[in-house]
Design an enzyme around this catalytic site. Sequence first.
Site, PDB file in Angstrom:
ATOM      1  N   LYS A 147      14.361 -14.977  -8.977  1.00  0.00           N
ATOM      2  CA  LYS A 147      14.177 -13.978 -10.046  1.00  0.00           C
ATOM      3  C   LYS A 147      13.263 -14.533 -11.128  1.00  0.00           C
ATOM      4  O   LYS A 147      12.343 -13.875 -11.583  1.00  0.00           O
ATOM      5  CB  LYS A 147      15.519 -13.605 -10.704  1.00  0.00           C
ATOM      6  CG  LYS A 147      16.407 -12.667  -9.946  1.00  0.00           C
ATOM      7  CD  LYS A 147      15.960 -11.227  -9.927  1.00  0.00           C
ATOM      8  CE  LYS A 147      15.060 -10.881  -8.823  1.00  0.00           C
ATOM      9  NZ  LYS A 147      15.433 -10.798  -7.475  1.00  0.00           N
ATOM     10  N   ARG A 175       5.356  -0.054  -6.086  1.00  0.00           N
ATOM     11  CA  ARG A 175       5.345  -0.818  -4.844  1.00  0.00           C
ATOM     12  C   ARG A 175       4.395  -2.014  -4.926  1.00  0.00           C
ATOM     13  O   ARG A 175       4.436  -2.882  -4.069  1.00  0.00           O
ATOM     14  CB  ARG A 175       4.909   0.080  -3.683  1.00  0.00           C
ATOM     15  CG  ARG A 175       5.862   1.211  -3.396  1.00  0.00           C
ATOM     16  CD  ARG A 175       5.252   2.211  -2.463  1.00  0.00           C
ATOM     17  NE  ARG A 175       4.966   1.638  -1.179  1.00  0.00           N
ATOM     18  CZ  ARG A 175       5.740   1.744  -0.107  1.00  0.00           C
ATOM     19  NH1 ARG A 175       6.856   2.423  -0.185  1.00  0.00           N
ATOM     20  NH2 ARG A 175       5.419   1.207   1.031  1.00  0.00           N
ATOM     21  N   ASN A 183      -2.072   2.260   5.714  1.00  0.00           N
ATOM     22  CA  ASN A 183      -1.131   1.181   5.376  1.00  0.00           C
ATOM     23  C   ASN A 183      -0.900   0.390   6.649  1.00  0.00           C
ATOM     24  O   ASN A 183      -0.744   0.977   7.712  1.00  0.00           O
ATOM     25  CB  ASN A 183       0.222   1.734   4.931  1.00  0.00           C
ATOM     26  CG  ASN A 183       0.167   2.385   3.577  1.00  0.00           C
ATOM     27  OD1 ASN A 183      -0.876   2.399   2.940  1.00  0.00           O
ATOM     28  ND2 ASN A 183       1.283   2.933   3.144  1.00  0.00           N
ATOM     29  N   GLY A 184      -0.803  -0.931   6.522  1.00  0.00           N
ATOM     30  CA  GLY A 184      -0.555  -1.758   7.709  1.00  0.00           C
ATOM     31  C   GLY A 184      -1.748  -2.650   7.985  1.00  0.00           C
ATOM     32  O   GLY A 184      -2.607  -2.846   7.118  1.00  0.00           O
ATOM     33  N   CYS A 224       0.818  -1.217   0.000  1.00  0.00           N
ATOM     34  CA  CYS A 224       0.000   0.000   0.000  1.00  0.00           C
ATOM     35  C   CYS A 224       0.852   1.267   0.000  1.00  0.00           C
ATOM     36  O   CYS A 224       1.948   1.290   0.553  1.00  0.00           O
ATOM     37  CB  CYS A 224      -0.885   0.029   1.229  1.00  0.00           C
ATOM     38  SG  CYS A 224      -1.950  -1.395   1.391  1.00  0.00           S
ATOM     39  N   HIS A 238      18.671 -37.067  -3.307  1.00  0.00           N
ATOM     40  CA  HIS A 238      17.955 -37.460  -2.087  1.00  0.00           C
ATOM     41  C   HIS A 238      16.450 -37.223  -2.219  1.00  0.00           C
ATOM     42  O   HIS A 238      15.743 -37.172  -1.218  1.00  0.00           O
ATOM     43  CB  HIS A 238      18.527 -36.718  -0.883  1.00  0.00           C
ATOM     44  CG  HIS A 238      19.958 -37.076  -0.630  1.00  0.00           C
ATOM     45  ND1 HIS A 238      20.338 -38.286  -0.108  1.00  0.00           N
ATOM     46  CD2 HIS A 238      21.106 -36.406  -0.907  1.00  0.00           C
ATOM     47  CE1 HIS A 238      21.655 -38.344  -0.050  1.00  0.00           C
ATOM     48  NE2 HIS A 238      22.147 -37.219  -0.531  1.00  0.00           N
ATOM     49  N   GLU A 268      18.826 -17.201  -5.484  1.00  0.00           N
ATOM     50  CA  GLU A 268      18.410 -15.898  -5.995  1.00  0.00           C
ATOM     51  C   GLU A 268      18.021 -15.979  -7.474  1.00  0.00           C
ATOM     52  O   GLU A 268      17.039 -15.367  -7.910  1.00  0.00           O
ATOM     53  CB  GLU A 268      19.536 -14.865  -5.781  1.00  0.00           C
ATOM     54  CG  GLU A 268      19.285 -13.486  -6.350  1.00  0.00           C
ATOM     55  CD  GLU A 268      18.032 -12.786  -5.800  1.00  0.00           C
ATOM     56  OE1 GLU A 268      17.422 -13.289  -4.846  1.00  0.00           O
ATOM     57  OE2 GLU A 268      17.658 -11.749  -6.370  1.00  0.00           O
ATOM     58  N   TRP A 318      -2.896  -2.713  -1.524  1.00  0.00           N
ATOM     59  CA  TRP A 318      -2.458  -4.087  -1.801  1.00  0.00           C
ATOM     60  C   TRP A 318      -3.243  -4.944  -0.829  1.00  0.00           C
ATOM     61  O   TRP A 318      -3.013  -4.887   0.378  1.00  0.00           O
ATOM     62  CB  TRP A 318      -0.948  -4.182  -1.565  1.00  0.00           C
ATOM     63  CG  TRP A 318      -0.319  -5.470  -1.979  1.00  0.00           C
ATOM     64  CD1 TRP A 318       0.116  -5.804  -3.226  1.00  0.00           C
ATOM     65  CD2 TRP A 318      -0.011  -6.589  -1.132  1.00  0.00           C
ATOM     66  NE1 TRP A 318       0.661  -7.059  -3.208  1.00  0.00           N
ATOM     67  CE2 TRP A 318       0.597  -7.565  -1.937  1.00  0.00           C
ATOM     68  CE3 TRP A 318      -0.194  -6.856   0.216  1.00  0.00           C
ATOM     69  CZ2 TRP A 318       1.025  -8.785  -1.442  1.00  0.00           C
ATOM     70  CZ3 TRP A 318       0.231  -8.079   0.722  1.00  0.00           C
ATOM     71  CH2 TRP A 318       0.834  -9.030  -0.112  1.00  0.00           C
ATOM     72  N   GLU A 326       9.494 -15.106  -9.831  1.00  0.00           N
ATOM     73  CA  GLU A 326       8.671 -13.935  -9.477  1.00  0.00           C
ATOM     74  C   GLU A 326       8.240 -13.131 -10.700  1.00  0.00           C
ATOM     75  O   GLU A 326       7.159 -12.575 -10.706  1.00  0.00           O
ATOM     76  CB  GLU A 326       9.340 -13.060  -8.419  1.00  0.00           C
ATOM     77  CG  GLU A 326      10.596 -12.365  -8.830  1.00  0.00           C
ATOM     78  CD  GLU A 326      11.247 -11.594  -7.679  1.00  0.00           C
ATOM     79  OE1 GLU A 326      10.543 -11.128  -6.784  1.00  0.00           O
ATOM     80  OE2 GLU A 326      12.481 -11.455  -7.706  1.00  0.00           O
ATOM     81  N   LYS A 368       6.719  -4.092  -3.514  1.00  0.00           N
ATOM     82  CA  LYS A 368       8.128  -3.738  -3.397  1.00  0.00           C
ATOM     83  C   LYS A 368       8.591  -3.709  -1.950  1.00  0.00           C
ATOM     84  O   LYS A 368       9.681  -4.136  -1.628  1.00  0.00           O
ATOM     85  CB  LYS A 368       8.346  -2.362  -4.052  1.00  0.00           C
ATOM     86  CG  LYS A 368       9.795  -1.902  -4.077  1.00  0.00           C
ATOM     87  CD  LYS A 368      10.625  -2.752  -5.006  1.00  0.00           C
ATOM     88  CE  LYS A 368      12.093  -2.411  -5.009  1.00  0.00           C
ATOM     89  NZ  LYS A 368      12.899  -3.494  -5.577  1.00  0.00           N
TER      90      LYS A 368
HETATM   91  C1  F6R Z   1      12.706 -10.157  -4.679  1.00  0.00           C
HETATM   92  C2  F6R Z   1      12.625  -9.107  -3.693  1.00  0.00           C
HETATM   93  C3  F6R Z   1      12.154  -9.464  -2.329  1.00  0.00           C
HETATM   94  C4  F6R Z   1      12.861  -8.618  -1.263  1.00  0.00           C
HETATM   95  C5  F6R Z   1      12.245  -8.900   0.105  1.00  0.00           C
HETATM   96  C6  F6R Z   1      12.947  -8.133   1.200  1.00  0.00           C
HETATM   97  O1  F6R Z   1      13.146  -9.683  -5.910  1.00  0.00           O
HETATM   98  O2  F6R Z   1      12.893  -7.965  -3.955  1.00  0.00           O
HETATM   99  O3  F6R Z   1      12.335 -10.831  -2.070  1.00  0.00           O
HETATM  100  O4  F6R Z   1      14.212  -8.899  -1.269  1.00  0.00           O
HETATM  101  O5  F6R Z   1      10.887  -8.569   0.101  1.00  0.00           O
HETATM  102  O6  F6R Z   1      12.864  -6.764   0.967  1.00  0.00           O
HETATM  103  P1  F6R Z   1      13.847  -5.731   1.640  1.00  0.00           P
HETATM  104  O7  F6R Z   1      15.221  -6.021   1.141  1.00  0.00           O
HETATM  105  O8  F6R Z   1      13.345  -4.389   1.235  1.00  0.00           O
HETATM  106  O9  F6R Z   1      13.761  -5.959   3.121  1.00  0.00           O
END
Ligand code: F6R
Length: 612
Positions: free
Chosen positions: A488, A27, A102-103, A2, A507, A484, A76, A491, A607
């Site tokens: 990527k 976001r 927000n929250g 949000c 295993h 990672e 969101w 997502e 985000k």
């Molecule tokens: C994936 C991504 C998320 C963030 C996670 C933590 O591409 O960006 O997995 O890494 O939500 O976010 P931060 O680093 O802002 O605490």
Amino acid sequence: MCGIVGYVGREQAAPILLDGLEHLEYRGYDSAGVAVLGPTRGLQMKKAKGRLKVLSAMVDGGRTMEGCLGIGHTRWATHGQPNDVNSHPHLSQDERIAVVHNGIIENYVEIKEFLISQGIRFQSETDTEVVAQLLGFYYKETGDLMGSVYRVLHRIEGAYALGILCADVPDAFVAARKDAPLLLGYGEGCSFVASDVTAIIKHTRDVSYMEDGEVAVVRADGIRVFNAMGQPIEKEHSFIDWDVSAAEKGGYPHFMFKEILEQPEAVRKTVSPRLRNGEICFEELSLTDEQIRAYKRLFIVACGSSYHVGMVGKYNLERLLRIPVDVMLASEFRYADPLVDQDTLVIVISQSGETLDTMAALRQARALGGRILSIVNVVGSSIAREADDVLYTWAGPEIAVATTKAYSTQLVLLDMLGLYFARIRGSVTEEESERILEGLRALPEMMERVLQEKEEIQYLASRYFNHDSVFYIGRNLDYALGLESSLKLKEISYIHSEAYASGELKHGTISLIEPGTLVVALGTYTPLFEKTLSNIVEVQARGADVVALTTESRRDDMRKTVPNVLTVPDTHVILEPSLGIIPMQLFAYYVALQRGCDIDKPRNLAKSVTVE
Ligand code: F6R
């Protein structure tokens, strides 16, 4: 997640609010709304499910709403589906008060039951509506808006950043914060509130960050802030020195692509100022050498990609420091009764500096006696402010939901920190230290070389984009890199993918390998190159299609087994993940492009994850 923006000034509020919300789109959100207060039409509200352009079209870019004071929101969904009714703002029953939030209000059910028993009728399924309704209820009783706001804040539990508009207060709106980011912006004859500085940076760079428990009364000619007891306080101002263009797409098709290409520069900015006369300098650290020598254990705590940085860090820091390094997901750490005490340094990693789980883990670690060092990208964010020490990554604003340049700068900064500690503790030889420093200096230029291989990666993506399932395998640092790389891909392309330590495949998971399964084999960790080759042969024997990644020096060896080989330059082994991640980000990007996905705003993702 949000987003909130509020404006009061001399200009019409709605177009400014819509523009601010547009800058918060990155976001992640599923609906949006605005409420504006005007001298003729009073309190007007519009909200709509879907993209902001739907809302904007409804109000002709804001022109159909009248008034120089207003609040806006991108939602969101947490409580209740994404639809028009559940979107914010929410109104009190008498429609005199509008609230954006927000929250999460954790005790909303109990408050809702109370209000229903008092004859209040609810419109939405949200937790937020209880704030608007409870405020309306108290306000009707007393006619005292601020008194009612404080009563509400004492009654609600959970996390909130709130924007509140009251039809009887034509020149101000109220903002309040607890465990969700909110900042105040001071303009020329106008004032702002926002959950994220990108929403208001084109109007003002003069901001202050609200702290938990604070309430602000925002007027065009100034902002008054009060603490939890209602006493007035003076806020410290900060100047935002970001380059606004860094938050614009600048002709690139996607923010993610732009940010992938920005990585050499972001890493240069993060590393160079901290390398002086052959030494690593962390002037911003208040930890003494004595403290650094005394730590018996490190914890790294983070979420998502930042956690994956921690996974690389575990291998590298244990190698350099020879002390145990535990890496834990923040959401697990906070409820795990972790073994943290005053001999433990807890390294908290967060791009946004606002991730709720990471913040809660930080507080938990502090309560257990641990000292907190944070690695954060967003200056002035909550985690940066609450940690004992903060090391900033200088990645600049990262807009694409999927992190790339923030990940790379976190990674390199953690490696530098490991080397810095190791030199102080005497756990690394002079020669090894020199080789790592040399690697760090050369890293940006090597990253540029990797980026030149884009076309080959794009070609491979065009061959494999319609696979349903992808496995990333690797050992040691390549396993951490695989985590990672896999995140990527999944997502942004919505392809199911998993990362496995190569040795673990047999295993259980190898049962999923069948003719045509795509396996991305990561072989940049050269000490275990031969072992990785054996694992590749195992999956090939079960019919897998393999794409391999290795270093330039092992390209020919890899080619004997795998036809599709991507390479990265050879560097010090601990820095290989910093190069290896780039082709993997590009692969995910091009696959998602081929599949027509919404790359910068993948479905269901946000985000900055400010809910638990
Ligand atoms: C994936 C991504 C998320 C963030 C996670 C933590 O591409 O960006 O997995 O890494 O939500 O976010 P931060 O680093 O802002 O605490």
